[in-house]
Enzyme design. Structure first.
Site, short mmCIF file in Angstrom:
data_model
loop_
_atom_site.label_atom_id
_atom_site.label_comp_id
_atom_site.label_asym_id
_atom_site.label_seq_id
_atom_site.Cartn_x
_atom_site.Cartn_y
_atom_site.Cartn_z
N ASP A 134 0.83 -1.20 0.00
CA ASP A 134 0.00 0.00 0.00
C ASP A 134 0.87 1.26 0.00
OD1 ASP A 134 -2.56 1.15 0.06
OD2 ASP A 134 -2.46 1.44 2.23
N GLU B 2 1.16 -0.43 -5.09
CA GLU B 2 -0.01 0.47 -5.13
C GLU B 2 0.53 1.85 -5.45
OE1 GLU B 2 -1.96 3.43 -4.46
OE2 GLU B 2 -1.97 2.97 -2.32
N ASP C 268 -11.08 1.70 -1.61
CA ASP C 268 -11.18 3.13 -1.32
C ASP C 268 -12.12 3.86 -2.26
OD1 ASP C 268 -9.48 3.20 0.88
OD2 ASP C 268 -7.68 3.49 -0.33
#
Length: 435
Positions: free
Chosen positions: A228, A277, A330
């Site tokens: 992430d 990411e 998200d």
């Protein structure tokens, strides 16, 4: 979970990506966990409060687990018992001797609460056994498990308490700077996460030993891992801890030795199955780092409907070094996202997708993802079921009302026709790729 694996096998789905397995915080977020190494008991139906008894035959396996995982599980267990003892107070508010991990204080506490500490370790042992059984069941069905690793860890965690020299903390255990992101697509005032920043100089001095331990743990669970906020390996947004607590506007970028970290990890893990990411504003140095290590990046189709030809999320620009998503945890669901657009933008989306008014936008987005050159196409379960905003998982920057969504099997039954269509498309794509 085997029922879900059977569902995946039935519909030719080969990779199961999931949110972190971590114990969530009080808001339900698995990205703010009390441990980067422990599994959430709630995921596999265990109650961490009720004591578990080991069968006689399990004791030897338990002892082996405890020895193999001593580098994290002992501190985690002590941390959890201490946190209950101090009624949930964060570790930096504990008595100084325990806050600062003075050996005599730790030994005295461990002797007094030996049973409770062992009970915590037993829970993690049982969870680990169950997870490995589930991973074996996935492998039997030729399904890969795709995990998620937050780049930062929570301040009130066993990780920070047990490794205080690895983080930028003051003498009282409080962060001098906290993590977040400046204003971006998701938030006009940025996001202030509150995580402590790493002491990269100290980490580099011991060849990133904590990161090696963390990656070793993740690859014990998963076949591949999404890192992430990959840009955090190039630079971190440093927000002074005493800055405005409501925004992330006050801050500055600081360089991070990400190349040295990845080189070090490669020395232990020849094949480092990381997906970067790399969403948001990606600078050339971030792209260069990703490409240097041959890591796939991400593309999100919901971001593709602008008028910029070089938009990396547009289907024609998605190469084989990308994993393509309709949306992520998200984003709003694809149906919710589309319904939230104004009429002009909805018409533009339909035009790009080749749909008439009233056409199946969600289905067209799924099909479009499969038609790209991406190495892998990933669909949120909400999009497979064509659910609206009521099924959204997370709104970045918001604390309340995130993370509660769970699907029901009746929803899967209701989407049988859509899933059958998608299953046929996936199989057609697989056959075409094999030619």
């Amino acid at each position: 979970m085997e029922r879900f694996l059977d569902f995946m096998q039935q519909h030719h789905l080969r990779v199961w990506q999931m949110l972190p397995l971590s114990i969530p915080d009080h808001t339900g977020s698995p990205y703010q966990s009390c441990s980067a190494f422990a599994i959430d008991p709630g995921l596999l139906g265990l109650d961490p409060v009720d004591p578990l008894l080991l069968a006689a035959g399990d004791r030897r396996a338990f002892d082996a687990f405890r020895e193999q995982h001593a580098y994290w599980v002992e501190d985690f267990a002590r941390f959890m018992v201490l946190r209950r003892h101090f009624e949930g107070a964060p570790w930096h508010d504990w008595p100084a001797a325990l806050r600062d991990r003075e050996p005599a204080a730790l030994a005295g506490f461990a002797a007094q609460y030996q049973g409770a500490i062992e009970a915590e370790i037993i829970v993690q042992f049982v969870l680990d056994q169950r997870w490995q059984a589930m991973r074996a069941a996935a492998a039997e069905r030729d399904i890969l498990l795709f995990g998620d690793m937050p780049i930062f860890v929570a301040l009130d965690s066993a990780d920070v308490w047990a490794n205080q020299d690895q983080f930028l903390l003051d003498a009282n255990g409080r962060p001098t700077h906290v993590a977040g992101v400046p204003p971006d697509y998701f938030s006009e005032t940025g996001q202030r996460w509150g995580n402590p920043h790493y002491n990269w100089e100290r980490m580099q001095a011991d060849d990133f030993a904590w990161w090696h331990a963390r990656m070793r743990r993740k690859l014990g669970w998963f076949d591949m891992v999404r890192l992430d906020h990959f840009w955090g390996l190039v630079a971190s947004w440093m927000i002074p801890a005493d800055a405005d607590a409501e925004t992330a506007v006050e801050g500055y970028w600081q360089a991070v030795p990400g190349e040295a970290l990845l080189e070090s990890l490669h020395a232990e893990f020849d094949d480092l199955p990381i997906v970067a990411e790399d969403l948001g504003v990606i600078t050339p140095d971030i792209e260069a780092l990703r490409r240097h290590f041959g890591l796939p990046g991400m593309a999100v189709l919901q971001f593709s409907f602008d008028h910029f030809d070089n938009n990396p999320h547009k289907p024609r620009n998605i190469g084989t070094d990308r994993v393509v998503y309709t949306g992520t945890h998200d984003n709003d669901t694809t149906l919710g996202w589309y319904q939230g657009l104004d009429q002009g933008m909805q018409a533009h989306v339909r035009e790009v997708l080749g749909l008439d008014e009233g056409g199946d936008v969600v289905g067209a987005m799924l099909d479009t993802a499969l038609q790209t050159r991406a190495a892998l196409a990933v669909f949120p379960m909400q999009d497979l079921l064509a659910l609206g905003s009521e099924a959204r998982m997370n709104i970045p920057g918001e604390v309340a009302d995130n993370w509660p969504w769970r699907f029901e099997w009746v929803q899967v039954d209701a989407a049988a026709e859509r899933l059958a269509h998608l299953s046929n498309k996936i199989e057609e794509t697989r056959r075409a790729d094999a030619c």
